[in-house]
Write an enzyme that holds these catalytic residues in place. Sequence first.
Site, PDB file in Angstrom:
ATOM      1  N   CYS A 226       0.825  -1.206   0.000  1.00  0.00           N
ATOM      2  CA  CYS A 226       0.000   0.000   0.000  1.00  0.00           C
ATOM      3  C   CYS A 226       0.860   1.256   0.000  1.00  0.00           C
ATOM      4  O   CYS A 226       0.472   2.278  -0.569  1.00  0.00           O
ATOM      5  CB  CYS A 226      -0.950   0.000   1.194  1.00  0.00           C
ATOM      6  SG  CYS A 226      -0.132  -0.131   2.803  1.00  0.00           S
TER       7      CYS A 226
ATOM      8  N   HIS B 240      -1.772   1.229   7.484  1.00  0.00           N
ATOM      9  CA  HIS B 240      -2.240   1.140   6.099  1.00  0.00           C
ATOM     10  C   HIS B 240      -2.250   2.541   5.499  1.00  0.00           C
ATOM     11  O   HIS B 240      -2.613   3.518   6.161  1.00  0.00           O
ATOM     12  CB  HIS B 240      -3.643   0.531   6.038  1.00  0.00           C
ATOM     13  CG  HIS B 240      -4.166   0.370   4.649  1.00  0.00           C
ATOM     14  ND1 HIS B 240      -3.576  -0.458   3.723  1.00  0.00           N
ATOM     15  CD2 HIS B 240      -5.231   0.949   4.016  1.00  0.00           C
ATOM     16  CE1 HIS B 240      -4.249  -0.409   2.590  1.00  0.00           C
ATOM     17  NE2 HIS B 240      -5.259   0.442   2.746  1.00  0.00           N
TER      18      HIS B 240
END
EC number: 3.4.19.12
Length: 672
Positions: free
Chosen positions: A183, A439
């Site tokens: 990510c 994230h």
Amino acid sequence: MHEVGLFVDLNSFTQLILTLFFVSIGLLYFVKRTAAKYFEVGGGSGGFDRDHRRDFMVSDTAECSVCGKATTKKCSRCKSVRYCSAACQTSDWKSGHKLKCKGFRSTDSSPVRRDDIDFEASLFGNRSASKKTRIALVPQQSQSKATLKPTDVLFPYESFVRYYNWDRPIMAPCGLTNCGNSCFANVVLQCLSWTRPLVAYLLERGHKRECRRNDWCFLCEFENHLDRANYSRFPFSPMNIISRLPNIGGNLGYGRQEDAHELMRFAIDMMQSVCLDEFGGEKVVPPRAQETTLIQYIFGGLLQSQVQCTACSNVSDQYENMMDLTVEIHGDAVSLEECLDQFTAKEWLQGDNLYKCDRCDDYVKACKRLSIRCAPNILTIALKRFQGGRFGKLNKRISFPETFDLGPYMSGGGEGSDVYKLYAVIVHLDMLNASFFGHYICYVKDFRGNWYRIDDSEVEKVELEDVLSQRAYMLLYSRVQPRPSNLRSEESQDEKKTDTLNTESNQDGSVESSGVGTNDTSVSSLCNGIISHSEDPEYEKESSLSASVPVSEEGKEVDVKVDTVDSESNRSIDMEHDSGTDHQEEEANGKEDPTVENLAVDSSCLDITTPSPSAATEFIPQENERSDTESKPLEKEHSDTESNKPLEKEHLDSESKPLEKEHSDTEMIDAQ
């Protein structure tokens, strides 16, 4: 009679079947993970291939794809589209076929420039119809770039301005599949994919044909990434780039959680190295020419560190190239403006952190201030949220505006056009303020002005209010207007303006002494394209408030030229002054001759970067200065190559009487 047979336990047989089933599933999963490192995988890739192939499927009929006339000429790249003339081929390429068939273009080992491409149709009417006649798309090879002059410009700034103002609309953002803790790379690729000048260069001109690298090239792969993202309707895997993370940054690795800001810096440095490799590499290209690459025009700026000694008023200016800004968010700062106020705040060097002054040759108290000397075209700001410890992340909300003015944080007060617009935001999501996992998501603005929230493969359209309410980790701003081009005429005009101001000051009887004027003039070329470096690789320049001025003859103007005085000359002047060497002065037309003395400013830290005409009257003589009636000016011994220095008018008491001249104007007195 006994029957002979094989006894099988049903439970054992069932366990064996289940074991073999799960082992086979594990082997298949292992094979898939292994193949993912070398092949593109993901649910969106198949859909892209089908669309890609469908776009280039043509019928067997030899008809022109534009006008429908019968023809035997084919596109030399994809071999799938037919044209009857160069006009039809040019029309089809402008409508979008040029980008579609980029993947089919032939690889040429010799680097060429696309600006020189001349698309001409090869007309061979006498040849057999069985032979394939194609349209010549390969340009003539450009001249060699190996030989460079120190004043050469690697990339024209006018071309960069054209790419910066590129207004061709492209499709909405395309999602990227998560390849396993990727990510952080996905958000960086998304932000770079919406950096207008970089995208315009790669889509319009391209890098592949000019690339000189024999190994893997980030710009070539990123160009393929843009081509695919521009025409893909489904999320796809960026494995071709993610699998090469060690090539981008030495400590980056595939499959690990990494820092997005670190990858962004590595990617920009890698692209800068690729641009220099086209001209022989960093060791071959002169330092001045290294600042004229496309990447330097996009992300490059100049940071100024100014240190002022409180004892002798010596000012040392050091300039450093910057590709981004990293600002602290500690304390009471709750907005981006307050964070930048802390970044540019004055800092006192005292106590255990004294400053080593070259002029005083001692550790003294000094004032230090950071500022932005030259604002970049694309401003990348990283907020330092990650502190020490595994749970040391700062999750406080820092507000940031959509339109941002960088002028108050410029060392010269800005050019009046340092206004930026937000176009990308990177956000780090975590639990319990953890800094070791989390994230990344990002918000990007397309070229039509629409905002999108991108979470790996998920793309969602959002409003601006949703973007401004996020706890941002990185902010990307673009200038409303590109930075003005660096022209030597501008530098000469600045020098002429400085000389004019000094001449007017002489006529008014108030001549100023400052080494900052030349410093600002010479650094003005750093702000736009061509950067004039000094001999010092750290771009360090020192200015002094002490100088020497030649005695002017009666009836003639004093020619004052601003120049800098190094620390060695400053120390020599101090030694001569301490030895008590005196010189004579004269009175001509009711005005005192120019004199030179060591002057010290007030203990407060003055901003000498932008001197005002009245700043020279604020100087206070040192304690060791003699009284008005007994003081005699000190004149520095002239060398063969010494130029005129700026002078500082000495304020004498109205009751003091000038001494008679005992020596001629041109006679030198030995200070020894």
